[in-house]
Design a protein around this motif. Structure first.
Motif, short mmCIF file in Angstrom:
data_model
loop_
_atom_site.label_atom_id
_atom_site.label_comp_id
_atom_site.label_asym_id
_atom_site.label_seq_id
_atom_site.Cartn_x
_atom_site.Cartn_y
_atom_site.Cartn_z
N ASP A 397 0.93 -1.29 0.00
CA ASP A 397 -0.25 -0.07 -0.08
C ASP A 397 0.81 1.08 0.05
OD1 ASP A 397 -0.97 -0.30 3.49
OD2 ASP A 397 1.03 0.00 2.53
N GLY A 398 2.23 1.10 0.10
CA GLY A 398 3.11 2.28 -0.23
C GLY A 398 3.48 2.90 1.05
N PRO A 430 5.95 0.59 -4.47
CA PRO A 430 4.91 0.84 -5.44
C PRO A 430 3.50 0.23 -5.00
CG PRO A 430 6.49 -0.60 -6.29
CD PRO A 430 7.04 -0.23 -5.06
N ASP A 431 2.33 0.70 -5.40
CA ASP A 431 1.21 0.01 -5.40
C ASP A 431 1.21 -1.11 -6.22
OD1 ASP A 431 0.15 1.89 -3.53
OD2 ASP A 431 -1.13 2.57 -4.95
N ALA A 432 0.11 -1.87 -6.16
CA ALA A 432 0.01 -3.35 -6.88
C ALA A 432 -0.04 -3.16 -8.30
CB ALA A 432 -1.22 -4.07 -6.40
N ALA A 433 0.81 -3.95 -8.97
CA ALA A 433 0.85 -3.68 -10.55
C ALA A 433 -0.76 -4.13 -11.19
CB ALA A 433 1.78 -4.55 -11.14
N ALA A 535 3.14 6.26 -4.66
CA ALA A 535 3.10 4.92 -4.56
C ALA A 535 2.14 4.43 -5.85
CB ALA A 535 2.42 4.30 -3.16
N ALA A 536 1.37 5.37 -6.14
CA ALA A 536 0.53 4.84 -7.28
C ALA A 536 1.23 4.89 -8.56
CB ALA A 536 -0.80 5.79 -7.21
N VAL A 537 1.97 6.20 -8.60
CA VAL A 537 2.77 6.49 -9.97
C VAL A 537 3.64 5.27 -9.98
CG1 VAL A 537 4.60 7.90 -10.96
CG2 VAL A 537 2.48 9.00 -9.76
N LYS A 538 4.55 4.94 -8.97
CA LYS A 538 5.32 4.02 -9.05
C LYS A 538 4.82 2.65 -9.42
CE LYS A 538 9.28 5.12 -5.95
NZ LYS A 538 10.07 4.60 -5.07
N GLY A 539 3.55 2.24 -8.98
CA GLY A 539 2.59 1.07 -9.43
C GLY A 539 2.50 1.06 -10.88
N ALA A 540 2.31 2.34 -11.51
CA ALA A 540 1.80 2.56 -12.76
C ALA A 540 2.91 2.01 -13.49
CB ALA A 540 1.31 3.77 -13.14
N VAL A 541 4.08 2.63 -13.14
CA VAL A 541 5.38 2.27 -13.87
C VAL A 541 5.79 0.84 -13.67
CG1 VAL A 541 7.81 3.14 -14.21
CG2 VAL A 541 6.12 4.81 -13.70
#
Length: 695
Positions: A397-398, A430-433, A535-541
């Motif tokens: 959850d970051g 990161p958040d979940a992929a 965290a959301a941005v890292k999950g997207a990447v």
């Protein structure tokens, strides 16, 4: 010119797991081959090339290009039929190397379509699969081999036959070989589906003990100084090893896999939750081979333990960024749970020793002894500075502490910081992929095979035809007939047959997919918002990285924050390394977008020289806010840098990460200067709710 001498297998220092896995496959090729993973300079290639020298020689039919066994000749052999119990010749077992850039015809063989159509002659040129029959097929850097070639290779290894189909002409032949692949995980992973097709996998690393390293250097120097003398020093050990392999092969049909041992095999596979039943079969075969190697006719608990350690680690991966591994406690617990209770049955189960499954003789349970050390492969594995394998990022959850108020949502006060100073926040997981949408490079390319952008390739759908300039490999039958039809009367055709000439043949043009260089330019500045947003941005990447892994892309990572930009990861096939850099990336400070774009421009310029056929795709992840020293028009600088990339013809996508109720549209403007597409973060996939919660 001096003939090269193969480094003796017995002289390899350490690397016990690798040597044992190779030897078990030498005893029983049905185990399914070996994949050796390790850093540069760890004797992977040296050990594999040395293995062929200790394999027993094979009897072949004289003159047969496919290495048929005279005792049991292949009835479908293109050079046949061969009489049973006919003349025989003996030759050493072959080591055949498959180059990374090999074509499909080079692997499976090629049919001369021109002669087949114009002369009615079935002319077949054997490929590397035929040459490797009853020997060793070695693929160095197997992770860099095109996926369709890996599929063909593993299908042939599983079926024991190679098939060649070309426009109604079919050829097949036996292809049973010991398959060995080596790879450096830094340069990219195999897909999990292909990993599972290798019977055994081992991880190798250079020894950390100074004494062992000194012995490696000592033996390497001795082999280089006097190759013939060094080979003679180890001749007795090589003969002994070859005799032991031959004895184990003879003993193999007599080895019994008892019910107790089989129960342990299946219990271990179930305990590790591996998919399918291939793991159970491979583990059982490896345990039987280990028993034969140890000189026993019953499979014991120790055989199952050794087999599980080699057959299961690579089958436990659940996503592309999981590192292979096996938990020893889980293994021992599974073996213990499947062990019969001696109070219930005082008679030892079949295949078990009197002491609860321990080996019942003094035969060694491992491969060659540890004092039979190995040298580094100075030819193809030489190098230093390798990164150790790293596990990929885990979903989370970051931040265990949720945002506490409006202040947590605001970007850092980077304007109050002195020039060049970047207040650094700790790295956020990161958040979940999620499943990302496919981003493509416009137009039609001609790069290496992959799964992203459209390209002319050797596989795909037929989109046209051309006159062949060389050998016809993909015949366009309809266009060939159309080209020949007007000339039938002048060629004297009187019957139903079609008369063809060389000038009538047409080569099919195929449109498939290519792999690209996906260069990520990631804004790591304080303007990207709260920890939840980061965290959301890292999950997207991370999701885009997973997509790049599946599409066989090369990736790179440029980050910018504070006073400038950094090439965090040079272009590589190791998507896992990019994911690890992403997880560990701190954030905070100013937003020097121009510096990030200029670093990307220079990186792509160098890559165009190194790999000119691979088209780049630039993915810029930012909110578009350019900040830095006072009195400078940072947005103008960023737009000029974007113009350089646009002028160079770089395809680009801007991922707009701007949050809040009032949006300035700066990322969209940046995308216009790049001449590319702009997408909101929400448009990349199924992360809508996470992003809305962070906005």
């Amino acid at each position: 010119m001096r003939t090269p001498v193969v480094y003796p297998f017995s002289a390899v220092v350490g690397m016990d797991d690798m040597r044992l896995a190779l030897l078990l496959n030498a005893v029983s090729p049905a185990v399914g081959g070996v994949l050796v993973r390790g850093e540069k300079g760890t004797a992977k290639s040296t050990a594999v090339r040395a293995l062929a020298a200790v394999l027993p020689p094979v009897d072949v039919v004289p003159g047969c290009r496919f290495g048929c066994d005279p005792a049991v000749p292949d009835p479908a052999c293109p050079d046949g039929p061969h009489p049973a119990d006919g003349p025989a010749a003996q030759r050493p077992a072959r080591l055949v190397e498959l180059p990374v850039g090999a074509s499909e015809d080079r692997l499976v063989g090629s049919l001369d379509i021109e002669r087949a159509l114009t002369e009615g002659v079935k002319s077949f040129e054997p490929g590397l699969l035929a040459a490797a029959h009853r020997g060793v097929l070695y693929v160095d850097e197997v992770n860099l081999l095109h996926d369709h070639l890996v599929d063909l290779l593993l299908d042939a290894a599983a079926l024991g036959r190679a098939y060649v189909e070309r426009e109604g002409v079919s050829v097949q032949h036996a292809a049973r070989f010991l398959l060995v692949g080596t790879m450096n995980p830094e340069e990219g992973e195999l897909r999990p589906q292909l990993l599972d097709r290798f019977g055994l996998t081992v991880e190798v690393a250079a020894p950390r003990d100074a004494g062992l390293r000194a012995e490696v250097v000592r033996r390497r120097f001795a082999a280089d100084a006097d190759p013939t003398g060094f080979e003679a020093r180890w001749a007795a050990e090589e003969r002994s090893l070859a005799d032991r392999i031959a004895a184990a092969r003879d003993l193999l049909p007599s080895v019994v896999l008892g019910d107790a041992a089989l129960a342990q095999v299946t219990a271990v596979c179930a305990a590790f939750g591996v998919d399918g039943l291939r793991a159970d079969i491979v583990t059982a075969r490896a345990a039987i081979a280990h028993a034969a190697w140890s000189g026993r006719t019953d499979v014991t608990e120790d055989d199952v333990r050794v087999a599980a350690r080699l057959a299961l680690p690579h089958r436990r991966r659940r996503n592309p960024f999981d590192a292979p591994g096996l938990d020893e406690d889980t293994l021992e617990q599974a073996l213990d749970d499947a062990r019969p209770d001696p109070d219930d049955d005082p008679t030892p189960p079949e295949g078990r020793g009197p002491e609860d499954g321990a080996p019942t003789d003094d035969s060694p349970a491992d491969g060659p002894s540890a004092d039979s050390p190995s040298a580094d492969d100075s030819s193809s594995d030489d190098g230093e500075g390798a990164l150790p394998p790293r596990s990929g990022p885990q979903s989370g959850d970051g931040d265990p502490s949720p945002p506490t108020g409006k202040g947590d949502e605001q970007p850092d006060g980077d304007e109050e910081q002195p020039a060049g100073v970047a207040p650094e926040r700790p790295a956020v997981a990161p958040d979940a992929a999620f499943r990302a949408r496919r981003l493509e490079v416009p137009g039609i390319g001609a790069g290496v095979a992959g799964r992203r952008s459209k390209a002319r390739s050797e596989r795909g759908r037929v989109v046209g035809s051309t006159r062949p300039t060389g050998t016809v490999t993909r015949l366009h039958l309809v266009d060939t007939v159309v080209a020949a039809a007007p000339h039938q009367r002048e060629r004297g055709r009187t019957g139903p047959g079609l008369r063809l000439a060389r000038t009538d043949l047409r080569q099919a043009e195929l449109e498939g997919r290519e792999g690209n260089l996906v260069l990520f330019v990631l804004d790591a500045s304080g303007s990207m918002g709260s920890r939840t947003r980061v965290a959301a941005v890292k999950g997207a990447v991370l999701s885009l990285l997973t997509d790049a892994y599946q599409r066989r892309d090369k990736v790179g990572l440029v980050t910018f924050r504070g006073a400038g930009a950094e090439l965090a990861l040079p272009p590589t096939w190791s998507v896992e390394a990019a994911a690890a850099r992403l997880t560990d990336l701190p954030t905070g400070g100013r937003s020097p977008i121009a510096a990030g774009l200029l670093r990307a421009h220079e990186t792509l310029r160098v890559e165009r020289v190194r790999d000119p056929r691979r088209r780049p795709l630039l993915v810029v992840v930012t909110d578009g806010r350019a900040t830095g020293e006072r009195g400078t028009d940072h947005l103008a600088h960023a737009h000029r840098a974007a113009g350089l990339l646009h002028a160079a013809g770089t395809a680009s996508v801007v991922v707009d990460c701007e949050s809040g109720y009032v949006k300035l549209g700066l990322a969209h403007t940046l995308g216009m200067h790049l001449g590319g597409q702009t997408l909101r973060l929400e448009e990349l996939g199924d992360l809508v709710q996470n992003v809305k919660a962070a906005a």
